[in-house]
Design a protein around this motif. Structure first.
Motif, PDB file in Angstrom:
ATOM      1  N   ALA A 197       0.828  -1.209   0.000  1.00 41.03           N
ATOM      2  CA  ALA A 197       0.000   0.000   0.000  1.00 41.03           C
ATOM      3  C   ALA A 197       0.862   1.260   0.000  1.00 41.03           C
ATOM      4  O   ALA A 197       0.585   2.228  -0.734  1.00 41.03           O
ATOM      5  CB  ALA A 197      -0.938  -0.014   1.206  1.00 41.03           C
ATOM      6  N   ARG A 227       2.430   1.752  -3.512  1.00 35.89           N
ATOM      7  CA  ARG A 227       1.468   2.318  -4.457  1.00 35.89           C
ATOM      8  C   ARG A 227       1.208   3.796  -4.155  1.00 35.89           C
ATOM      9  O   ARG A 227       1.144   4.628  -5.071  1.00 35.89           O
ATOM     10  CB  ARG A 227       0.168   1.522  -4.394  1.00 35.89           C
ATOM     11  N   ALA A 228       1.050   4.139  -2.869  1.00 39.88           N
ATOM     12  CA  ALA A 228       0.740   5.522  -2.493  1.00 39.88           C
ATOM     13  C   ALA A 228       1.870   6.482  -2.864  1.00 39.88           C
ATOM     14  O   ALA A 228       1.624   7.659  -3.155  1.00 39.88           O
ATOM     15  CB  ALA A 228       0.460   5.594  -0.993  1.00 39.88           C
ATOM     16  N   ALA A 242      -5.768  -9.173  -3.551  1.00 33.70           N
ATOM     17  CA  ALA A 242      -6.501  -7.984  -4.001  1.00 33.70           C
ATOM     18  C   ALA A 242      -7.945  -8.321  -4.317  1.00 33.70           C
ATOM     19  O   ALA A 242      -8.866  -7.535  -4.028  1.00 33.70           O
ATOM     20  CB  ALA A 242      -5.803  -7.383  -5.224  1.00 33.70           C
ATOM     21  N   SER A 283      -9.932  -8.706  -1.083  1.00 34.44           N
ATOM     22  CA  SER A 283     -10.190  -7.467  -0.342  1.00 34.44           C
ATOM     23  C   SER A 283     -11.469  -6.788  -0.789  1.00 34.44           C
ATOM     24  O   SER A 283     -12.053  -5.987  -0.050  1.00 34.44           O
ATOM     25  CB  SER A 283      -9.015  -6.500  -0.504  1.00 34.44           C
ATOM     26  N   ASP A 286     -11.840  -4.440  -2.939  1.00 37.60           N
ATOM     27  CA  ASP A 286     -11.654  -3.108  -3.522  1.00 37.60           C
ATOM     28  C   ASP A 286     -10.445  -3.041  -4.455  1.00 37.60           C
ATOM     29  O   ASP A 286     -10.046  -1.958  -4.889  1.00 37.60           O
ATOM     30  CB  ASP A 286     -11.525  -2.056  -2.423  1.00 37.60           C
ATOM     31  N   GLU A 311      -7.378  -3.588  -3.740  1.00 37.36           N
ATOM     32  CA  GLU A 311      -6.127  -3.271  -3.054  1.00 37.36           C
ATOM     33  C   GLU A 311      -5.596  -4.514  -2.347  1.00 37.36           C
ATOM     34  O   GLU A 311      -6.362  -5.344  -1.850  1.00 37.36           O
ATOM     35  CB  GLU A 311      -6.359  -2.151  -2.028  1.00 37.36           C
ATOM     36  N   ILE A 312      -4.267  -4.636  -2.287  1.00 38.38           N
ATOM     37  CA  ILE A 312      -3.660  -5.780  -1.615  1.00 38.38           C
ATOM     38  C   ILE A 312      -3.918  -5.674  -0.112  1.00 38.38           C
ATOM     39  O   ILE A 312      -3.622  -4.661   0.511  1.00 38.38           O
ATOM     40  CB  ILE A 312      -2.151  -5.836  -1.882  1.00 38.38           C
ATOM     41  N   ALA A 313      -4.491  -6.723   0.448  1.00 42.43           N
ATOM     42  CA  ALA A 313      -4.731  -6.807   1.884  1.00 42.43           C
ATOM     43  C   ALA A 313      -4.191  -8.139   2.383  1.00 42.43           C
ATOM     44  O   ALA A 313      -3.991  -9.069   1.598  1.00 42.43           O
ATOM     45  CB  ALA A 313      -6.222  -6.678   2.185  1.00 42.43           C
ATOM     46  N   ARG A 356      -4.218  -6.156 -11.346  1.00 46.07           N
ATOM     47  CA  ARG A 356      -4.542  -4.958 -10.576  1.00 46.07           C
ATOM     48  C   ARG A 356      -3.539  -4.659  -9.461  1.00 46.07           C
ATOM     49  O   ARG A 356      -3.449  -3.528  -9.007  1.00 46.07           O
ATOM     50  CB  ARG A 356      -5.951  -5.095  -9.980  1.00 46.07           C
ATOM     51  N   ALA A 357      -2.805  -5.675  -9.008  1.00 48.80           N
ATOM     52  CA  ALA A 357      -1.993  -5.518  -7.805  1.00 48.80           C
ATOM     53  C   ALA A 357      -0.499  -5.420  -8.079  1.00 48.80           C
ATOM     54  O   ALA A 357       0.259  -5.057  -7.187  1.00 48.80           O
ATOM     55  CB  ALA A 357      -2.250  -6.690  -6.857  1.00 48.80           C
TER      56      ALA A 357
END
Length: 343
Positions: free
Chosen positions: A239, A242-243, A263, A266, A268, A270-272, A289-290
């Motif tokens: 996270a 990516r940010a 991802a 999750s 959404d 996003e990797i969780a 996506r991840a």
């Protein structure tokens, strides 16, 4: 979409690079750039200068098991069998592949019936429950599988590998948890000096686990469920990467499968942190996506891995990459050269 080509036998890596007089981190590396379409040729030792400070490499910490066990002869005519233990199942069973021993190599064995029992060394017995695919059975061993394999198994070896190499030849520097039938081989070229140079250059490295099954599932067959574990710390690093606008580079198709599964879980994109058995298959249709980039080996014609690579590079660029690899005599398989796909 399907990338097809003819792989000459002389481009199959028969031995570890160390046996060929090359260091682990001295293998060749094809590099492709998705935005420009550029293809260039390097050694793996160039990796630290090809990545940027702030990039995150995610690696698979799964260790390779000595996953082949030769069955005790049944006492009646028929082929001598080897059992390849592929993937642990949530209920305690395993997916296994039966193979006929033909000289130094093995070939798929089409026989077997539900309820059959196969005698293995040290009094262990394998019971076939049901056929899951054309090659794989769901089966149960009469004792705990991983300790048994560590004591009685040998690494899985296919016909292009000339001799039986020790288990260390099939491990990466990142191993913490044994569980893979075959080596997560994209990380094999990493060495402590390369890791040191990456970290000193500001490139982060984060772990996850995906226990990979037998790689003999080629020729239009999709991967089956595999166990994965993306820990919270890795999810947080992803996270932050990516940010900050930096890139997430997966060291191997197993890492892509785990991160994309996390991802997807999750909800959404996003990797969780996530753990379990994944059935997710990355293709151009599902998209990526991840993960931004991928380090991987060179894969056989028509293999499912090529669909994943096409999701990164597109069919045209991927076809050009494989044409370049063939023209420049790159080596295939787990002891061969690698391909870095950058965005």
């Amino acid at each position: 979409m399907m990338i097809d080509f003819t792989l000459p036998p002389e481009l199959e890596a028969h031995d570890p690079p160390e046996a060929r007089g090359t260091a682990r981190d001295g293998v060749r590396m094809l590099v492709s750039q998705g935005t420009t379409g550029e293809i260039s040729h390097h050694r793996f030792g160039d990796l630290p200068r090809l990545l940027r400070p702030g990039d995150l490499i995610v690696v698979n910490t799964s260790g390779t098991l000595p996953a082949e066990v030769v069955a005790i002869p049944a006492g009646h005519p028929g082929p001598r069998l080897a059992v390849h233990f592929s993937t642990a199942w949530p209920d305690g069973g395993w997916l296994v592949e039966l193979r006929s021993i033909t000289g130094p190599a093995t070939v798929p064995y089409p026989g077997g019936e539900p309820g059959d029992t196969i005698a293995l060394p040290a009094g262990a017995r394998l019971t076939l429950d049901e056929r899951v695919t054309g090659r794989l059975w769901r089966a149960r061993l009469s004792t705990a599988v991983v300790p048994y394999l560590l004591r009685h198994g040998v690494p899985i070896r296919y016909s292009y590998v000339r001799e039986q190499w020790p288990l260390d030849a099939y491990q990466t520097v990142f191993v913490t948890r044994p569980g893979s039938a075959e080596m997560p081989s994209a990380s094999r070229p990493f060495t402590p000096p390369i890791v040191t140079r990456l970290v000193a250059g500001g490139v982060m490295i984060a772990p996850l686990t995906l226990h990979t099954g037998v790689s003999s599932l080629e020729g239009d067959e999709d991967p089956y469920p595999e166990f994965y574990d993306v820990p919270p710390a890795t999810a947080r690093l992803a996270a932050l990467t990516r940010a900050s606008g930096s890139r997430i580079i997966a060291a191997g198709t197993t890492v892509v499968r785990a991160l994309e599964s996390a991802a997807l879980a999750s909800g959404d994109g996003e990797i969780a942190a996530a753990s379990g058995w994944t059935e997710h298959v990355v293709t151009p249709g599902t998209g990526v996506r991840a993960v931004d980039g991928l380090l991987t080996g060179l894969h056989e014609p028509r293999s499912s891995h090529l669909k994943m690579l096409a999701a990164f590079a597109g069919e045209d660029l991927l076809s050009r990459c494989y044409a370049e690899a063939l023209d420049h005599d790159y080596l295939w398989h787990e002891f061969g050269d690698v391909h870095l796909l950058l965005p």
